[in-house]
Design an enzyme around this catalytic site. Structure first.
Site, mmCIF file in Angstrom:
data_model
loop_
_atom_site.group_PDB
_atom_site.id
_atom_site.type_symbol
_atom_site.label_atom_id
_atom_site.label_comp_id
_atom_site.label_asym_id
_atom_site.label_seq_id
_atom_site.Cartn_x
_atom_site.Cartn_y
_atom_site.Cartn_z
ATOM 1 N N ASP A 32 0.830 -1.202 0.000
ATOM 2 C CA ASP A 32 0.000 0.000 0.000
ATOM 3 C C ASP A 32 0.865 1.254 0.000
ATOM 4 O O ASP A 32 2.073 1.215 0.291
ATOM 5 C CB ASP A 32 -0.933 -0.014 1.220
ATOM 6 C CG ASP A 32 -2.311 0.525 0.896
ATOM 7 O OD1 ASP A 32 -2.424 1.348 -0.035
ATOM 8 O OD2 ASP A 32 -3.281 0.142 1.579
ATOM 9 N N ASP A 44 -10.318 1.511 -3.535
ATOM 10 C CA ASP A 44 -10.796 1.130 -2.202
ATOM 11 C C ASP A 44 -12.317 1.039 -2.163
ATOM 12 O O ASP A 44 -12.885 0.539 -1.192
ATOM 13 C CB ASP A 44 -10.323 2.145 -1.159
ATOM 14 C CG ASP A 44 -8.848 2.008 -0.840
ATOM 15 O OD1 ASP A 44 -8.279 0.931 -1.107
ATOM 16 O OD2 ASP A 44 -8.258 2.975 -0.323
#
Length: 715
Positions: free
Chosen positions: A456, A522
């Protein structure tokens, strides 16, 4: 001594004709569809037909010449290809080509080739610069180019900009590129090109959710299968540029390069800077452009189409890492046929929320007193792979790492770094910081059976200065990221790494030659994902797109959706699940299991097939989608409506891409058939030509529902 050549690079999809006369940098005479057999005389006539026009009233007497690296001294009024200086001097280089090579061998005169890299070696002795300009036609039909500049003079040379540009015919006047934000990536936008520049910068220190992504310039109204389109993509995961430009002369180009911050690249004597690959693609329609990107990636960095179905636990547990609960999720996942289990954020250091522990890549003894061994053993014992979440480029101010090494944090000297998501950026361009992160990650990969990393990157690189001088550090940070990924994978063969960056903020052709999949967004809401998946495939093939089935209520948008709609959206990518399975009903689990089984049966086609997207002009507002994948003997199409259509029927829909002479059976997948009047349709058998030309009646689909059509060759 100067070199000259005329080159024809041609394969079945693309032709590039290049002229480099008497030491001049290469000029692209033609880039696009094939021109038929070309010999030296025809190319000479083609070059003559494209000779610069003679202008008047203060314009250069001999017209102008537009090179692959545009030069102002040749009469080009648009953006120059190179900008820089030695304290204000040597700012206007005039390069002379001394040598031309094809795959490392000198060439001159008339040359034809089906593939290979052509390199023009040029110098400017007065400015003290050497240039290596590379152009390559790939088997996929994608043309890529890059430039390398070397300081051959005395003292430092500050490079401010190095851009590559290709000409586009005047009939191409419409631009398509992209915008977006967190949770809403890949939003298409169209405009027209007029005299001047359409200039798109990415200043996030990563590719960016609002990046231009792929910039297209095409004939007015071009669609997925119609209209000539020329496209450019900058393959670089840091600051970057895409642009289209039309000069007052009438010529127009598309191009790109790295966006260099002031003082970021200062070349010492003998030092070089190599720019990123700039990728250019031509095709009839957007699908042809997408196919070139897909074919290129599948050749240079293939991934297995039969990728393991994944469970990511983030939306199930967030930071609540209870061992019993996580083991229970593993058992539920294995029972459904899930093949990979990924433990997300919260397993390390003091990381119980967003505020602390980031950067301390040591298993938390508070949460995991026996380390991760019990969970890893449970997961692998159930026959699943184990994956782990990292954010290696970031650090919380409240962390052992930040306290021990504040000098490793990216910052402008004299002021506190700007926080975002309670994070600072760790400067991997500093050898000590790089080694620290690498060694902590290596230790975990050595100790545990980890097959997969979710990597990430949750904030932009703002005020990204380096210690101790405060110079911009985005360029070196980007290179360090690539190097770290490659080093980890080299030490652990078979390790897969996902590029996640606040969702889809680090997606480009360069990162995908290092990583194995991306997290598209997301936001797993299927209605938003319809748009995001549709347009992310303009660059990446389906097997590289992380695509999950989430819970009925979207954690991002709050909307509720039927499981069949969620699943029918997710299966056109690398399938996963992000859902607290302990809260799912028995009926939901039964349906989820059916979808996973169906996906596993067809994933070889879903992930490796040829992308087909179909324009639906009869649907106003662009809220009805038709897309699919086509393989050798079968195809799978999805018909999705996001709204209540103005008419019950939208008429016939075409299913292109099939063998026109073969006969196919078209059936409606039972999992997506909604009960009710007009909702069911019987199978039909038609030829590929009939399906592509006439098609079949569009099914009636309720809002936010998908109907999947399976197409199978009849033996």
């Amino acid at each position: 001594m100067t070199a000259q050549a005329q080159l024809v690079l041609e394969n079945p999809t693309t032709c590039v004709v290049v002229d480099s006369p008497d030491g001049a940098l290469p000029r692209i005479i033609h880039w696009g569809a094939g021109l038929g057999p070309l010999d030296e005389k025809l190319v000479r006539e083609l070059v003559a037909a494209q000779a610069p026009v003679h202008m008047h009233n203060g314009q250069p007497d001999e017209g102008f010449a537009l090179a692959l690296l545009p030069e102002q001294w040749r009469g080009w009024y648009g953006h120059p290809g190179i900008s820089g200086s030695r304290d204000g001097t040597a700012w206007a280089p005039r390069f002379v080509v001394q040598r031309i090579e094809l795959d490392g061998k000198p060439v001159s005169g008339f040359v034809t080739a089906a593939e290979g890299a052509v390199v023009w070696h040029a110098v400017d002795a007065d400015c003290g610069l050497a240039l290596a300009l590379t152009l390559e036609l790939t088997p996929a039909g994608l043309v890529r180019a890059r430039a390398e500049v070397t300081n051959t003079g005395e003292g430092g040379y500050q490079l401010d900009e190095l851009l590559i540009a290709m000409p586009v015919p005047a009939r191409a006047t419409e631009i398509l590129d992209f915008a977006g934000r967190w949770g809403k990536e890949r939003v298409p936008q169209r405009t027209s090109l007029h005299v001047g520049s359409h200039w798109r910068e990415g200043r996030h220190g990563r590719t960016g959710a609002d990046s231009a992504f792929v910039l297209h310039l095409g004939e007015p109204g071009f669609g997925f299968s119609s209209g000539d389109v020329w496209a450019v993509h900058t393959g670089w995961s840091g600051n970057h540029v895409h642009y289209a430009e039309k000069s007052l002369i009438g010529d127009q180009v598309i191009g790109g390069g790295e966006l260099l911050l002031p003082g970021e690249v200062v070349l010492g004597e003998g030092e070089s800077y190599t720019g990123p690959w700039i990728h250019f693609t031509h095709g009839t329609g957007l699908d042809a452009v997408a196919h070139a990107h897909h074919d290129f990636l599948r050749a240079v960095h293939p991934v297995d189409a039969k990728r393991p179905v994944t469970l990511n636990v983030w939306e199930a547990v967030y930071f609540d890492h209870d061992a019993g609960r996580l083991k229970d999720l593993a058992h539920r996942a294995a029972k459904l046929g899930i093949e990979r289990y990924v433990l997300d954020d919260g397993w390390f250091g003091s990381r119980r929320d967003d505020f602390s522990g980031l950067g301390d890549w040591v298993v938390s003894p508070e949460v995991w007193p026996q380390g991760l061994h019990p969970l890893v053993a449970e997961v692998t014992g159930l026959g699943m792979q184990f994956g782990l979440w990292f954010e290696p480029e970031m650090v919380n101010p409240d962390s052992d790492l930040a306290r021990a090494h504040p000098e490793w944090v990216m910052q402008v000297p004299g002021r506190t770094p700007l926080e975002a998501r309670h994070q600072w950026v760790l400067n991997l361009g500093i050898p000590g910081a790089y080694a620290h992160v690498r060694d902590q990650m290596m230790a975990l990969l050595d100790e545990y059976d980890i097959s997969y990393i979710k990597w990430d990157h949750n904030r932009d690189l703002l005020d990204a200065g380096t210690s101790p001088d405060g110079r911009p550090g985005v360029h070196e940070q980007t290179l360090a990221f690539y190097r770290l990924v490659d080093e980890l994978k080299a030490a652990h063969p078979g390790l897969e790494i996902e590029s996640c960056s606040s969702g889809g903020a680090r997606i480009d052709l360069e990162v995908m030659q290092h990583c194995d999949r991306v997290w598209v967004s997301d936001n797993i809401d299927p209605t938003d994902r319809q748009q995001m998946m549709r347009w992310t495939t303009q660059l990446l093939p389906p097997e590289m797109l992380g695509s999950h089935i989430a819970s009925g209520a979207s954690h991002t948008t709050g909307r509720h959706h039927d499981i069949n709609y969620r699943a029918a959206t997710a299966v056109f990518g690398h399938l996963g699940v992000e859902w607290d399975l302990a809260k799912a009903t028995d009926e939901e689990l039964r349906q989820l299991g059916e979808w996973i089984a169906w996906y596993k049966q067809h994933r070889g086609l879903l992930n490796a097939g040829r992308l087909v997207r179909v324009d639906v002009p009869q649907a106003s507002g662009g809220d009805v989608f038709l897309h699919g994948v086509v393989g050798g003997d079968a195809a799978i199409f999805a018909w999705t409506s996001l709204v209540t259509t103005a008419t019950w029927s939208l008429g016939a829909i075409r299913l292109p891409g099939l063998d026109p002479e073969a006969t196919y059976r078209v059936e409606h997948l039972g999992l997506t058939v909604t009960q009710g009047p007009g909702m069911h349709a019987e199978p039909v058998e038609m030829t590929g030509r009939m399906l592509a030309t006439v098609g079949l009646r569009a099914p009636v689909v309720l809002p936010e529902r998908t109907r999947i059509l399976t197409v199978t060759r009849v033996e």
